[in-house]
Scaffold this active site. Structure first.
Site, mmCIF file in Angstrom:
data_model
loop_
_atom_site.group_PDB
_atom_site.id
_atom_site.type_symbol
_atom_site.label_atom_id
_atom_site.label_comp_id
_atom_site.label_asym_id
_atom_site.label_seq_id
_atom_site.Cartn_x
_atom_site.Cartn_y
_atom_site.Cartn_z
ATOM 1 N N HIS A 78 30.976 41.059 39.087
ATOM 2 C CA HIS A 78 30.303 40.418 40.526
ATOM 3 C C HIS A 78 29.373 41.363 41.197
ATOM 4 O O HIS A 78 28.249 41.134 41.362
ATOM 5 C CB HIS A 78 31.593 40.019 41.325
ATOM 6 C CG HIS A 78 30.888 39.193 42.465
ATOM 7 N ND1 HIS A 78 30.161 38.104 42.546
ATOM 8 C CD2 HIS A 78 31.195 39.398 43.881
ATOM 9 C CE1 HIS A 78 29.755 37.648 43.518
ATOM 10 N NE2 HIS A 78 30.461 38.213 44.415
ATOM 11 N N CYS B 100 38.271 36.115 40.091
ATOM 12 C CA CYS B 100 39.017 35.412 40.986
ATOM 13 C C CYS B 100 39.341 33.829 40.333
ATOM 14 O O CYS B 100 40.115 33.087 40.752
ATOM 15 C CB CYS B 100 38.547 35.203 42.490
ATOM 16 S SG CYS B 100 36.576 35.115 42.477
HETATM 17 C C1 LIG Z 1 43.130 37.514 39.493
HETATM 18 C C2 LIG Z 1 41.890 37.969 40.457
HETATM 19 C C3 LIG Z 1 41.964 37.344 41.521
HETATM 20 C C4 LIG Z 1 40.976 37.557 42.612
HETATM 21 N N1 LIG Z 1 40.732 36.903 43.546
HETATM 22 C C5 LIG Z 1 39.797 37.133 44.593
HETATM 23 C C6 LIG Z 1 39.442 36.233 45.429
HETATM 24 O O1 LIG Z 1 40.083 35.198 46.082
HETATM 25 N N2 LIG Z 1 38.862 36.670 46.367
HETATM 26 C C7 LIG Z 1 37.940 37.797 46.241
HETATM 27 O O2 LIG Z 1 36.972 38.199 47.395
HETATM 28 N N3 LIG Z 1 38.113 38.853 45.324
HETATM 29 C C8 LIG Z 1 39.018 38.449 44.341
HETATM 30 N N4 LIG Z 1 39.455 39.071 43.302
HETATM 31 C C9 LIG Z 1 38.562 40.252 43.221
HETATM 32 C C10 LIG Z 1 37.203 40.235 42.801
HETATM 33 O O3 LIG Z 1 37.307 39.389 41.665
HETATM 34 C C11 LIG Z 1 36.683 41.682 42.578
HETATM 35 O O4 LIG Z 1 36.565 42.086 43.807
HETATM 36 C C12 LIG Z 1 35.730 41.916 41.705
HETATM 37 O O5 LIG Z 1 35.933 41.326 40.241
HETATM 38 C C13 LIG Z 1 35.111 43.156 41.709
HETATM 39 O O6 LIG Z 1 34.017 43.293 40.950
HETATM 40 P P1 LIG Z 1 33.420 44.461 40.620
HETATM 41 O O7 LIG Z 1 32.047 44.055 40.094
HETATM 42 O O8 LIG Z 1 33.306 45.489 41.682
HETATM 43 O O9 LIG Z 1 34.252 45.432 39.338
HETATM 44 P P2 LIG Z 1 34.829 44.837 38.200
HETATM 45 O O10 LIG Z 1 35.291 43.585 38.103
HETATM 46 O O11 LIG Z 1 36.082 46.054 38.092
HETATM 47 O O12 LIG Z 1 34.047 45.188 36.869
HETATM 48 C C14 LIG Z 1 33.717 46.500 36.662
HETATM 49 C C15 LIG Z 1 32.812 46.255 35.357
HETATM 50 O O13 LIG Z 1 32.245 47.592 35.160
HETATM 51 C C16 LIG Z 1 32.205 47.928 33.672
HETATM 52 N N5 LIG Z 1 32.136 49.283 33.419
HETATM 53 C C17 LIG Z 1 33.305 49.869 33.995
HETATM 54 N N6 LIG Z 1 32.990 51.012 33.802
HETATM 55 C C18 LIG Z 1 31.809 51.275 32.966
HETATM 56 C C19 LIG Z 1 31.319 52.346 32.504
HETATM 57 N N7 LIG Z 1 31.756 53.498 32.464
HETATM 58 N N8 LIG Z 1 30.128 51.947 31.604
HETATM 59 C C20 LIG Z 1 29.680 50.707 31.500
HETATM 60 N N9 LIG Z 1 30.527 49.726 32.272
HETATM 61 C C21 LIG Z 1 31.686 50.000 32.935
HETATM 62 C C22 LIG Z 1 33.313 46.805 33.240
HETATM 63 O O14 LIG Z 1 33.218 46.448 31.661
HETATM 64 C C23 LIG Z 1 33.324 45.905 33.944
HETATM 65 O O15 LIG Z 1 32.471 44.828 33.466
HETATM 66 C C24 LIG Z 1 40.170 39.041 42.240
HETATM 67 C C25 LIG Z 1 40.599 39.587 41.217
HETATM 68 C C26 LIG Z 1 41.384 39.289 40.215
HETATM 69 C C27 LIG Z 1 41.676 40.117 39.066
#
Ligand SMILES: Cc1cc2nc3c(=O)[nH]c(=O)nc-3n(C[C@H](O)[C@H](O)[C@H](O)COP(=O)(O)OP(=O)(O)OC[C@H]3O[C@@H](n4cnc5c(N)ncnc54)[C@H](O)[C@@H]3O)c2cc1C
Length: 100
Positions: free
Chosen positions: A10, A42
């Site tokens: 995201h 989520c």
């Molecule tokens: C079950 C669940 C329910 C949730 N419900 C909610 C909700 O209701 N409301 C809300 O606001 N939030 C919710 N969240 C949280 C929200 O989904 C997260 O904030 C969001 O997924 C975070 O996204 P992100 O992109 O920061 O990181 P992440 O989802 O941690 O993604 C990280 C990405 O980076 C990639 N990556 C990591 N390191 C490397 C590297 N060194 N090289 C290349 N690629 C890499 C991984 O492959 C991954 O695709 C929920 C999460 C879960 C698991």
């Protein structure tokens, strides 16, 4: 301006879309280990509780979408090191093993 986005669920997808919308002339590179992006974790609860008919609905963008906006896409690439001083990344192509 050059921007590297590491990880593209995201936060990465939203960042890439907004940076390229506001600054279409910036050079944006996206590095993601997986072969997909924009997964709404989520939505897992909705899928488990059978409220989503198709798991593909938990994705709202694609590598092709971001490419069309102008991003350089490195799907299936792992960032193994970040040198903040000289602004260099070490990256491994997970398919070929090539280091770039
Ligand atoms: C079950 C669940 C329910 C949730 N419900 C909610 C909700 O209701 N409301 C809300 O606001 N939030 C919710 N969240 C949280 C929200 O989904 C997260 O904030 C969001 O997924 C975070 O996204 P992100 O992109 O920061 O990181 P992440 O989802 O941690 O993604 C990280 C990405 O980076 C990639 N990556 C990591 N390191 C490397 C590297 N060194 N090289 C290349 N690629 C890499 C991984 O492959 C991954 O695709 C929920 C999460 C879960 C698991």
């Amino acid at each position: 301006m050059k921007v590297s986005i590491i990880g593209c669920t995201h936060a990465g997808t939203f960042s890439a879309m907004n940076i390229l919308k506001e600054h279409p002339d910036w050079e944006v590179s996206v590095f993601e280990r997986n072969d997909n992006l924009s997964f709404l974790s989520c939505g897992i609860a909705l899928w488990v509780s059978d409220r989503v008919s198709d798991p593909n609905k938990m994705f709202y963008s694609s590598p092709e979408d971001l490419s069309q906006l102008g991003a350089h896409m490195y799907m299936g690439h792992d960032v193994t090191d970040i040198n903040f001083d000289n602004k260099k990344l070490n990256v491994t192509n997970l398919t070929t093993g090539e280091k770039i």
